[in-house]
Design a protein around this motif. Structure first.
Motif, PDB file in Angstrom:
ATOM      1  N   UNK A  22       0.858  -1.177   0.000  1.00 39.01           N
ATOM      2  CA  UNK A  22       0.000   0.000   0.000  1.00 39.01           C
ATOM      3  C   UNK A  22       0.899   1.233   0.000  1.00 39.01           C
ATOM      4  N   UNK A  23       0.554   2.210  -0.807  1.00 36.55           N
ATOM      5  CA  UNK A  23       1.358   3.421  -0.929  1.00 36.55           C
ATOM      6  C   UNK A  23       0.566   4.641  -0.467  1.00 36.55           C
ATOM      7  N   UNK A  24       1.247   5.511   0.285  1.00 32.58           N
ATOM      8  CA  UNK A  24       0.649   6.751   0.775  1.00 32.58           C
ATOM      9  C   UNK A  24       1.451   7.934   0.268  1.00 32.58           C
ATOM     10  N   UNK A  25       0.744   8.995  -0.109  1.00 35.81           N
ATOM     11  CA  UNK A  25       1.413  10.218  -0.525  1.00 35.81           C
ATOM     12  C   UNK A  25       1.914  10.994   0.677  1.00 35.81           C
ATOM     13  N   UNK A  26       2.591  12.113   0.456  1.00 38.95           N
ATOM     14  CA  UNK A  26       3.147  12.905   1.552  1.00 38.95           C
ATOM     15  C   UNK A  26       2.093  13.454   2.509  1.00 38.95           C
ATOM     16  N   UNK A  27       0.832  13.496   2.079  1.00 40.53           N
ATOM     17  CA  UNK A  27      -0.248  13.965   2.953  1.00 40.53           C
ATOM     18  C   UNK A  27      -0.827  12.846   3.813  1.00 40.53           C
ATOM     19  N   UNK A  70      -3.688   8.690  -5.332  1.00 43.98           N
ATOM     20  CA  UNK A  70      -4.762   8.925  -6.287  1.00 43.98           C
ATOM     21  C   UNK A  70      -4.613   7.984  -7.478  1.00 43.98           C
ATOM     22  N   UNK A  71      -5.682   7.857  -8.249  1.00 46.07           N
ATOM     23  CA  UNK A  71      -5.609   7.046  -9.470  1.00 46.07           C
ATOM     24  C   UNK A  71      -4.569   7.594 -10.439  1.00 46.07           C
ATOM     25  N   UNK A  93     -13.371   7.001   1.739  1.00 42.51           N
ATOM     26  CA  UNK A  93     -12.571   8.175   2.069  1.00 42.51           C
ATOM     27  C   UNK A  93     -12.699   9.261   1.005  1.00 42.51           C
ATOM     28  N   UNK A  94     -12.711   8.866  -0.261  1.00 39.56           N
ATOM     29  CA  UNK A  94     -12.881   9.854  -1.329  1.00 39.56           C
ATOM     30  C   UNK A  94     -14.184  10.627  -1.160  1.00 39.56           C
TER      31      UNK A  94
END
Length: 444
Positions: free
Chosen positions: A112-117, A122-123, A313-314
């Protein structure tokens, strides 16, 4: 462009079968690292994992991938998924990675990947990484190769964060709590947090050996928790899954409480305190009709999405809602977390018990669920839902339930399963409909 590797919740599969091989994990590290190399600062990725045997292999492969393109790596060791999301933000990292297959058996793993936030990618980000996976990576010059560092205080940081979601004055003194950590990522942090808050803690599923994660324990197998709660005359039991982003509760009588009841309690509590945002709860099509009716009586809207916490969440972010989740126990509280957090959700339930002075059985009996049945049918090939006989059976079921219930049929996003769910006021009719459709799918 379709995605070859990313499913609804990252990349997941059986270990040493594509896409869950060390080679592909290294390539994902290279592609994701290159995608997030933005600006002239020293770039950093945070990597956590659960306790499954293959975590060492996947972690090492991803470290090789990230460092080869010039990204520094911070290794957290076994940590819950929500802890990785939180630490990605607090450490000002460019990217976060959780190596886990969540509630699956140890033979599977995932990325699972998470962005800096701290939010899942995102897609658009995933499509960009997919494109990079089909190309040769641009490797860093020798002097720019990344460094890897393991930090020792990650557990303490997350425990402090989880405790901070309760009011400063609140303690759990006098509560006997059974916590089942599924032999997974929260096996240290969850019991520690409850103990530090003053609870009398009985811990289950805290002896991981690499192969026993989710094995007859945790949120998907609550029987051991039920037995322990009753045998120890505990006030409540909490069950997490392998990466601790799910919560299932057992009350003092041994009754299992699902995510719908938990969301109802949290939302109505927040509405009473004036902190419920958007006057809504966001859940999926799998949430019980009884939840919808109960929230409506309390002047709270239930907004439904496709199955998957990322869709919940979206929608929450789009509406500005702060309570959402899934019947399976993913509870997302955006005032505290950017993803589901089983421990934080559990603490909110405990806070409600303390504030109300009620037993768990009284507090968590929020509504009478409409009879609902979910069955899974495994398939080996083809598209069973395109079969003419299956389509015909589904149409007949929808006609029978029209106005009196719901039918939800979908493919699993993580396993070769067709999930068949029906609900209505007549349980016998619901059972007959589910069995009929399952038989048609199995024969397709």
């Amino acid at each position: 462009m379709g995605r070859k590797f990313f499913g609804t919740d990252g990349i997941r599969g059986r270990v040493n079968d594509a896409p869950m091989t060390a080679e592909i994990a290294m390539r994902v590290g290279q592609a994701a690292g290159a995608h997030f190399l933005r600006g002239d600062h020293r770039h950093r990725v945070v990597i956590g994992k659960d306790t499954r045997l293959s975590g060492y292999m996947m972690e090492s492969a991803m470290v090789a991938g990230f460092t080869s393109v010039g990204m520094d790596v911070v290794l957290l060791g076994p940590m819950p998924t929500p802890a990785v999301a939180m630490l990605t933000r607090s450490m000002r990292a460019d990217l976060g990675v959780m190596i886990s297959a969540s509630h699956n058996a140890f033979v599977d793993n995932g990325i699972k990947l998470f962005g800096p936030d701290g939010y899942k990618l995102s897609n658009e980000d995933k499509r960009s990484i997919e494109r990079r996976l089909s190309k040769e990576p641009k490797l860093a010059k020798a002097e720019m190769v990344g460094r890897a560092k393991r930090i020792d205080d990650a557990r303490g940081r997350y425990v402090h964060f989880a405790k901070s979601t309760l009011p400063d004055h609140m303690r759990l003194d006098g509560l006997k709590i059974v916590i089942d950590c599924a032999n997974g990522a929260a096996y240290h942090v969850a019991p520690d947090a409850l103990w530090e808050l003053g609870a009398d803690v009985i811990a289950l599923g805290v002896s991981p050996n690499g192969t026993n994660i989710n094995d007859n324990c945790g949120s998907t197998h609550p029987q051991a928790l039920r037995d322990a709660v009753v045998a120890n005359q505990a006030h409540i039991g909490l069950a997490l899954d392998g990466d601790a982003d799910r919560l299932i509760v057992v009350d003092e009588t041994g009754r299992v409480i699902d995510g719908d009841q938990l969301m109802a309690l949290i939302a109505i509590d927040q509405k009473r305190r004036g902190s419920l945002k958007a006057k809504a709860v966001v859940a999926t099509v799998m949430s019980n009709l009884g939840l919808e009716r109960h929230l409506h009586k309390n002047r709270i809207e239930l907004v439904r999405t496709k199955v998957g916490d990322r869709y919940v969440l979206e929608e929450m972010r789009s509406r500005g809602a702060n309570v959402g989740g899934e019947q399976s126990g993913h509870i997302i509280l955006t005032d505290h977390s950017t993803t589901g957090d089983g421990l934080v959700a559990g603490l909110q339930i405990l806070a409600s018990m303390i504030d109300s002075g009620k037993k768990a059985s009284e507090l968590l009996d929020q509504f009478e669920p409409v009879p609902q049945l979910l069955k899974n049918v495994r398939y080996d090939k083809g598209e069973p839902l395109d079969d003419a006989k299956v389509i015909k059976r589904i149409a007949a079921a929808e006609k029978a339930l029209d106005g009196r219930g719901r039918l939800v049929i979908r493919k699993s996003g993580t396993e070769p399963l067709i999930r068949v769910m029906a609900e209505g006021d007549d349980m016998a009719e619901v059972e007959a409909i589910v069995d009929d459709i399952c038989a048609a799918v199995a024969a397709a």
